[in-house]
Design an enzyme around this catalytic site. Sequence first.
Site, PDB file in Angstrom:
ATOM      1  N   PRO A 209       4.482  -5.147  -0.660  1.00 17.95           N
ATOM      2  CG  PRO A 209       6.540  -4.082  -0.563  1.00 17.95           C
ATOM      3  CD  PRO A 209       5.767  -5.204   0.033  1.00 17.95           C
ATOM      4  N   GLY A 210       3.750  -3.603  -3.806  1.00 14.89           N
ATOM      5  CA  GLY A 210       3.887  -3.757  -5.254  1.00 14.89           C
ATOM      6  C   GLY A 210       4.346  -2.437  -5.849  1.00 14.89           C
TER       7      GLY A 210
ATOM      8  N   GLY B 172       0.759  -1.245   0.000  1.00 16.29           N
ATOM      9  CA  GLY B 172       0.000   0.000   0.000  1.00 16.29           C
ATOM     10  C   GLY B 172       0.786   1.290   0.000  1.00 16.29           C
TER      11      GLY B 172
ATOM     12  CE1 TYR C  57      -1.281  -3.488  -9.072  1.00 15.35           C
ATOM     13  CE2 TYR C  57      -0.344  -1.444  -8.246  1.00 15.35           C
ATOM     14  CZ  TYR C  57      -0.743  -2.744  -8.034  1.00 15.35           C
ATOM     15  OH  TYR C  57      -0.611  -3.298  -6.785  1.00 15.35           O
TER      16      TYR C  57
ATOM     17  CB  CYS D 153     -11.181   4.307 -31.914  1.00 21.35           C
ATOM     18  SG  CYS D 153     -10.262   4.216 -33.427  1.00 21.35           S
ATOM     19  CD  GLU D 154     -12.788   4.448 -24.939  1.00 24.96           C
ATOM     20  OE1 GLU D 154     -12.896   3.476 -25.717  1.00 24.96           O
ATOM     21  OE2 GLU D 154     -13.312   4.490 -23.834  1.00 24.96           O
TER      22      GLU D 154
ATOM     23  CE1 TYR E 104      -8.251   1.729 -10.613  1.00 26.01           C
ATOM     24  CE2 TYR E 104      -6.120   1.914 -11.698  1.00 26.01           C
ATOM     25  CZ  TYR E 104      -7.121   1.141 -11.146  1.00 26.01           C
ATOM     26  OH  TYR E 104      -6.983  -0.209 -11.119  1.00 26.01           O
TER      27      TYR E 104
ATOM     28  NE  ARG F 107      -2.314   3.018 -11.701  1.00 30.59           N
ATOM     29  CZ  ARG F 107      -2.259   4.172 -11.088  1.00 30.59           C
ATOM     30  NH1 ARG F 107      -1.622   5.191 -11.661  1.00 30.59           N
ATOM     31  NH2 ARG F 107      -2.812   4.362  -9.924  1.00 30.59           N
TER      32      ARG F 107
END
Length: 471
Positions: free
Chosen positions: A321-322, A278, A420, A391-392, A364, A360
Amino acid sequence: MVSTHPTGVQSKGSIYLLSNQKENISPNQSLLPISAKVNDRDTLEIGGCDVSTLVKQFGSPLYILDEESLRTACRQYRDSFKQYYKGESQVLYASKAWNCLAVCAIVASEDLGIDVASGGELYTAIKSGANAEKIYLHSNNKSREELIFAAESGCTIVVDNWHELNTLVELGNENGSSSIPYRIMLRLTPGIDCHTHDYIRTGQLDSKFGFDPNALDDVFAFVSKNQSFLNCVGLHAHIGSQIFERQPHQDLAAVMVEWLKKAATYGIDILELNVGGGLGIRYIESDDPPSIEEWVKPICEVVEKTCQNANLPLPKLLCEPGRSLIGTTCVTAYSIGASKEIPGIRKYIAVDGGMSDNPRPITYQSIYRAVVANKMSAPLTETVTIAGKHCESGDILIKDAQLPLTKPGDILVVMGTGAYNYSMSSNYNRLPRPAAVLVANGEASLILQRESYQDLIRQDCLPERLTKNEQ
Ligand code: LLP
């Protein structure tokens, strides 16, 4: 307007990078990987490799992973536990942040264990040569196959719910294999809140993960009754991700020691406590995460003190942890292509990747910073929006980035993309996934090959009747 560069590069000749400014800085506190430098061609260098040259050699988009940053972060975690905790400790790498053979092999070589969240991550970790005894399998819905795979590989299963407890007892009854009793930990949801994005918060009571602490008595009673199948060695909790506060983990550590005490009353000898991951990283200048050492130290102190007060022997202390291990060790290099200026509104600059290699921002609303790798000390005269090529309309990597004047072919480097990004990447619009290189001491080694168009159709099946052009 000329503004200060987000990395701290101010003008030619007076360059400082946040990475090597402060003594004892942790990699998670630096926007750029710690080996980053600007060379005399005014180009960004990482791990002694010129980023423009890397793009020429390996193409773009390109994930560039700095080995020194990753190893330094691993060592800071490992050594801080050694320094501040009198009992045994084990740092695990939460490989969901970036799971591939090379990353697993590096962390394992630094004596870290690995947290895996699926059979696929487990398979990769094992194939990398990591020691299965230091691998822990998570997930809130492990299949029977995943449970069997984990047990037979010799790793620990972090049991998330009643369904898994029951399945393990069933499996134990069925097969009498040598992996019985299964080595398990129990994941609990502590009800500790922290300030982070809703989707990446997991410790509050209303979460899909883990046992509700109110069910503890029932869970311990069940485990105690089934000790011939379940060897419960530990307790686990994870309260969320990208956290800058230190108090929530200290509260967690104290709560976990209380659970440990309760387990003892059921005759369950808890040997390990895992406080999850975290710790946050610096994505933008104003982010101010604690260093790895600052995060580890109070957790160790709380566990020691609480155990001492309760007259308990010290458990082995684990964390996983990551993001803070890998997030800032990597940058993504893109080639700049088209641009579009809407007078009085905004200038868009498009790059050759986007939401498929970094989902991300669209998922988010994460904020990133970028530099132009081949113009490191040029004045930042432009405010532009960096668009991907999908295409967005929402495929925007950075809104209002401060950049020097750019032209097609310049190399845009987005920082802090190690966590991530690759692991959540997709083939949206059938974009092949980028390559990744590991850089160290002026050498670049390919760790992920760029996907090809052939790779994109590798799993496609064309039923024969569709090839006959039937009406
Ligand atoms: N342990 C468990 C059980 C986890 O669920 C996670 C992350 C970690 C450890 C590692 O947490 P870290 O140290 O990386 O914060 N995709 C989101 C992050 C999701 C985190 C999921 N769990 C993002 O891109 O921000």
